[in-house]
Every structure is written in C-alpha cells, then in structure tokens.
Design an enzyme around this catalytic site. Structure first.
Site, PDB file in Angstrom:
ATOM      1  N   ARG A  36       0.823  -1.210   0.000  1.00 36.74           N
ATOM      2  CA  ARG A  36       0.000   0.000   0.000  1.00 36.74           C
ATOM      3  C   ARG A  36       0.855   1.258   0.000  1.00 36.74           C
ATOM      4  O   ARG A  36       0.452   2.294  -0.523  1.00 36.74           O
ATOM      5  CB  ARG A  36      -0.924   0.014   1.221  1.00 36.74           C
ATOM      6  CG  ARG A  36      -2.078  -0.982   1.135  1.00 36.74           C
ATOM      7  CD  ARG A  36      -3.000  -0.833   2.332  1.00 36.74           C
ATOM      8  NE  ARG A  36      -4.149  -1.718   2.235  1.00 36.74           N
ATOM      9  CZ  ARG A  36      -5.275  -1.407   1.614  1.00 36.74           C
ATOM     10  NH1 ARG A  36      -5.396  -0.218   1.041  1.00 36.74           N
ATOM     11  NH2 ARG A  36      -6.289  -2.252   1.561  1.00 36.74           N
ATOM     12  N   SER A 107      -2.918  14.031 -19.435  1.00 36.03           N
ATOM     13  CA  SER A 107      -4.047  13.118 -19.627  1.00 36.03           C
ATOM     14  C   SER A 107      -4.091  12.639 -21.066  1.00 36.03           C
ATOM     15  O   SER A 107      -3.424  13.194 -21.950  1.00 36.03           O
ATOM     16  CB  SER A 107      -5.367  13.816 -19.293  1.00 36.03           C
ATOM     17  OG  SER A 107      -5.678  14.779 -20.289  1.00 36.03           O
ATOM     18  N   CYS A 108      -4.918  11.627 -21.324  1.00 36.59           N
ATOM     19  CA  CYS A 108      -5.073  11.125 -22.690  1.00 36.59           C
ATOM     20  C   CYS A 108      -5.644  12.214 -23.586  1.00 36.59           C
ATOM     21  O   CYS A 108      -5.243  12.355 -24.749  1.00 36.59           O
ATOM     22  CB  CYS A 108      -5.966   9.888 -22.708  1.00 36.59           C
ATOM     23  SG  CYS A 108      -7.589  10.120 -21.930  1.00 36.59           S
ATOM     24  N   THR A 109      -6.564  13.021 -23.061  1.00 37.41           N
ATOM     25  CA  THR A 109      -7.181  14.072 -23.864  1.00 37.41           C
ATOM     26  C   THR A 109      -6.197  15.191 -24.162  1.00 37.41           C
ATOM     27  O   THR A 109      -6.152  15.719 -25.278  1.00 37.41           O
ATOM     28  CB  THR A 109      -8.430  14.622 -23.154  1.00 37.41           C
ATOM     29  OG1 THR A 109      -9.353  13.548 -22.928  1.00 37.41           O
ATOM     30  CG2 THR A 109      -9.113  15.688 -23.987  1.00 37.41           C
ATOM     31  N   HIS A 135     -15.995  11.364 -24.854  1.00 33.66           N
ATOM     32  CA  HIS A 135     -15.057  10.447 -24.200  1.00 33.66           C
ATOM     33  C   HIS A 135     -15.701   9.114 -23.812  1.00 33.66           C
ATOM     34  O   HIS A 135     -16.781   9.068 -23.223  1.00 33.66           O
ATOM     35  CB  HIS A 135     -14.489  11.109 -22.944  1.00 33.66           C
ATOM     36  CG  HIS A 135     -13.181  10.548 -22.494  1.00 33.66           C
ATOM     37  ND1 HIS A 135     -13.064   9.274 -21.978  1.00 33.66           N
ATOM     38  CD2 HIS A 135     -11.924  11.062 -22.504  1.00 33.66           C
ATOM     39  CE1 HIS A 135     -11.799   9.041 -21.675  1.00 33.66           C
ATOM     40  NE2 HIS A 135     -11.091  10.098 -21.992  1.00 33.66           N
ATOM     41  N   THR A 138     -14.937   5.358 -18.413  1.00 29.32           N
ATOM     42  CA  THR A 138     -13.727   5.014 -17.669  1.00 29.32           C
ATOM     43  C   THR A 138     -14.103   4.373 -16.341  1.00 29.32           C
ATOM     44  O   THR A 138     -15.271   4.343 -15.945  1.00 29.32           O
ATOM     45  CB  THR A 138     -12.846   6.254 -17.413  1.00 29.32           C
ATOM     46  OG1 THR A 138     -13.608   7.223 -16.686  1.00 29.32           O
ATOM     47  CG2 THR A 138     -12.375   6.860 -18.722  1.00 29.32           C
ATOM     48  N   GLY A 170     -10.024  19.186 -17.307  1.00 24.33           N
ATOM     49  CA  GLY A 170      -8.981  20.207 -17.298  1.00 24.33           C
ATOM     50  C   GLY A 170      -8.024  20.059 -18.459  1.00 24.33           C
ATOM     51  O   GLY A 170      -6.992  20.734 -18.519  1.00 24.33           O
ATOM     52  N   ASN A 274      -7.989   6.334 -26.130  1.00 23.80           N
ATOM     53  CA  ASN A 274      -7.625   6.909 -24.833  1.00 23.80           C
ATOM     54  C   ASN A 274      -6.896   5.930 -23.928  1.00 23.80           C
ATOM     55  O   ASN A 274      -6.308   6.334 -22.926  1.00 23.80           O
ATOM     56  CB  ASN A 274      -8.865   7.464 -24.123  1.00 23.80           C
ATOM     57  CG  ASN A 274     -10.045   6.512 -24.140  1.00 23.80           C
ATOM     58  OD1 ASN A 274     -10.759   6.422 -25.146  1.00 23.80           O
ATOM     59  ND2 ASN A 274     -10.252   5.811 -23.032  1.00 23.80           N
TER      60      ASN A 274
END
Length: 293
Positions: A36, A107-109, A135, A138, A170, A274
C-alpha cells in the site's frame, strides 16, 4: 487474469503466467509487489529506474515521490497532477524535460489536443478556442445510478450504460501548461458516452491568420507525416470510433469531419484511443527521459 483476458484489446501476443513472484509474459519476467505504501516497494533491488505511477492515488510530487524512497530514480504520473508537478506531452514539450525526478504524462485528452494546438498555433496562431471531448467510459463511472464523489457531482453518478453525461475536464487548460503561449486561451468540457474505448476531440478555434479549411488540414497532414509522425495522424476515410481501437498514435485528425465557418473560424475533429495511444506515450516519455539522463 486481467493481463490475460482483456475486453477491449484482446489477449496479449504471448502466454501469461505467474512464477516465483513474477508475471511471466512469454520469455519476459516482471517482478510484482503488493504494497500500500510506495516507499515500501524495493524498486532499487528490482532494478527499476523509472516507475509509472498509475494507481490514480499518488498524483502529487510528494506522494508520487515516495517511490523514490524505495530506490526508483524517476516517477511518471499517468494522470494530470494535482499540484505543480511538470507535465510533458511527447511531440509538444518533451524537449523541455530537465531531469526532474517526478513528472506527469498529462491526460489522454491533453495528449490528443496538444499536438493539434501546437500545429495550429505555430502555423496560424490561436486567438481562443473551445474543446469538447466525446469520451469513452472510464473506471470511475458507475454501472447503475448512485452517488459519485461524495454527492458533489450527481451527473457523474448516473449509469454509464445508457447515458450521455456532461462532465468537466482540465485537458484544454492543461495545454496552457505545456504550451505557455496558449495559457488562458483554451478551455473545454467532456461528454462521457457508453462505449468501451476510443474518444474524440472536437476543437473549435479562432485563428490570428486567415486560412482556408484546406490549408488548415494540409498543415495538420504535413505535421503528421513529418515532425509529429507517430504522435499525430491524419485520415480522410469514412471512419468511426471502432476503427481506432489499438491505434498507438495520440491524435488522428479526421479531415472529412472537419468544418470551417470562415477563414478565421475552424472546427477540427481528431480521434484517439484513450487507452492504447496514451499507454504508448507513457512508455515513449519514460524512454525519452532515460536517454536524457
């Protein structure tokens, strides 16, 4: 099990098994751990220099940096950071990398949008722009209606199976961090749709220099065959989302779907897997950073 049986991309090209605490893919052995606390993972002993932090939990420099306590030399967060951790997008600003120990692959975008913005801004100048990403679903969405984000976003809690769900993103603002000249000039939103994979960026921009729609598309096509080859793509075929499953590129312009109101107002449509496209850039960024060290 999850590596061997994959709903979208299909099985891996080699046998998968577990042996002596390692995931074995064909002839390759990959050591795995169950911890963890990232600081408790002995990355140094395993010979792992660069760690891709993909849990979605450790998304700040401080938290992701815990991997370094375990012997790693560098950490790449596979998400937009929640602090000022520097973001790098391959083909856009990766050459600005200066040896930072904790970075983000954005990010992928953003990886789809930034190459488009780079080409358009360098060729014609972007005055302002709005982006919508259509999109795919997810893992943070719900199968049936329920509370999401502690009741702070009720739309996000609606079933992913039968809804088009407006959402915030964002990704467009993040372009201003990887291309500082565009800071404050782009913003956007997302619409989550009930498909497994492949998304689409709809970018509408007002340009400084007038250009025809054909000139705009020609500039993007030229970049896809030159400096951004492998990152940016271009097609004029009558394609749909399933045609881009497992496409390794970050952004594939759909020339046949782009429209233009006048010589200063253009809508650019670009596809991206993505999952797979982004994963390829994550590996590319890791390799690039290691060559700069």
């Amino acid at each position: 099990y999850q590596f061997k049986y994959v709903s979208v991309h299909g099985p891996p090209p080699a046998d998968v098994s577990v042996e002596d605490g390692c995931l074995v893919i064909g002839d390759v052995k990959v050591k795995f751990f169950s911890e963890r606390d990232p600081a408790s993972i002995p990355w140094g002993d395993a010979g792992a220099d660069t760690i891709c932090e993909s849990t979605g939990i450790f998304t700040t420099k401080e938290k992701a940096g815990l991997h370094i306590e375990g012997g790693a030399k560098r950490v790449i967060i596979s998400a937009p950071p929640k602090d000022d951790t520097p973001m790098f997008v391959m083909g856009v600003n990766n050459k600005d990398f200066a040896g930072e120990s904790v970075i983000s692959n954005a990010s992928c975008t953003t990886n789809c949008l930034a190459p488009l913005a780079k080409v358009i801004h360098e060729e014609f100048g972007i005055v302002e722009g709005l982006m919508t990403t259509i999109h795919a679903a997810t893992a943070n969405q719900l199968v049936v209606d329920g509370p999401a984000k502690g009741g702070k976003d009720w739309r996000a809690g609606r079933s992913v199976l039968n809804n088009l769900i407006p959402a915030s993103t964002g990704a467009a603002k993040a372009v201003g961090k990887v291309i500082p000249d565009l800071n404050g000039k782009l913003t956007g939103m997302a619409v989550r749709v009930p498909t497994n994979d492949v998304s689409l960026v709809d970018l509408t921009v007002r340009t400084e220099k007038p250009c025809s729609g054909e000139a705009m598309k020609a500039a993007l096509k030229k970049a896809s065959e030159g400096e951004l080859k492998g990152v940016l793509g271009y097609t004029e075929l009558a394609v749909v989302s399933q045609d881009f499953v497992h496409d390794p590129r970050s952004s594939i312009v759909d020339g046949a779907a782009c429209i233009h109101l006048n010589d200063n107002f253009h809508k650019i449509i670009s596809w991206y897997d993505n999952e797979w496209g982004y994963s390829n850039r994550l590996v590319d960024l890791a390799v690039f950073c290691n060559t700069q060290s």
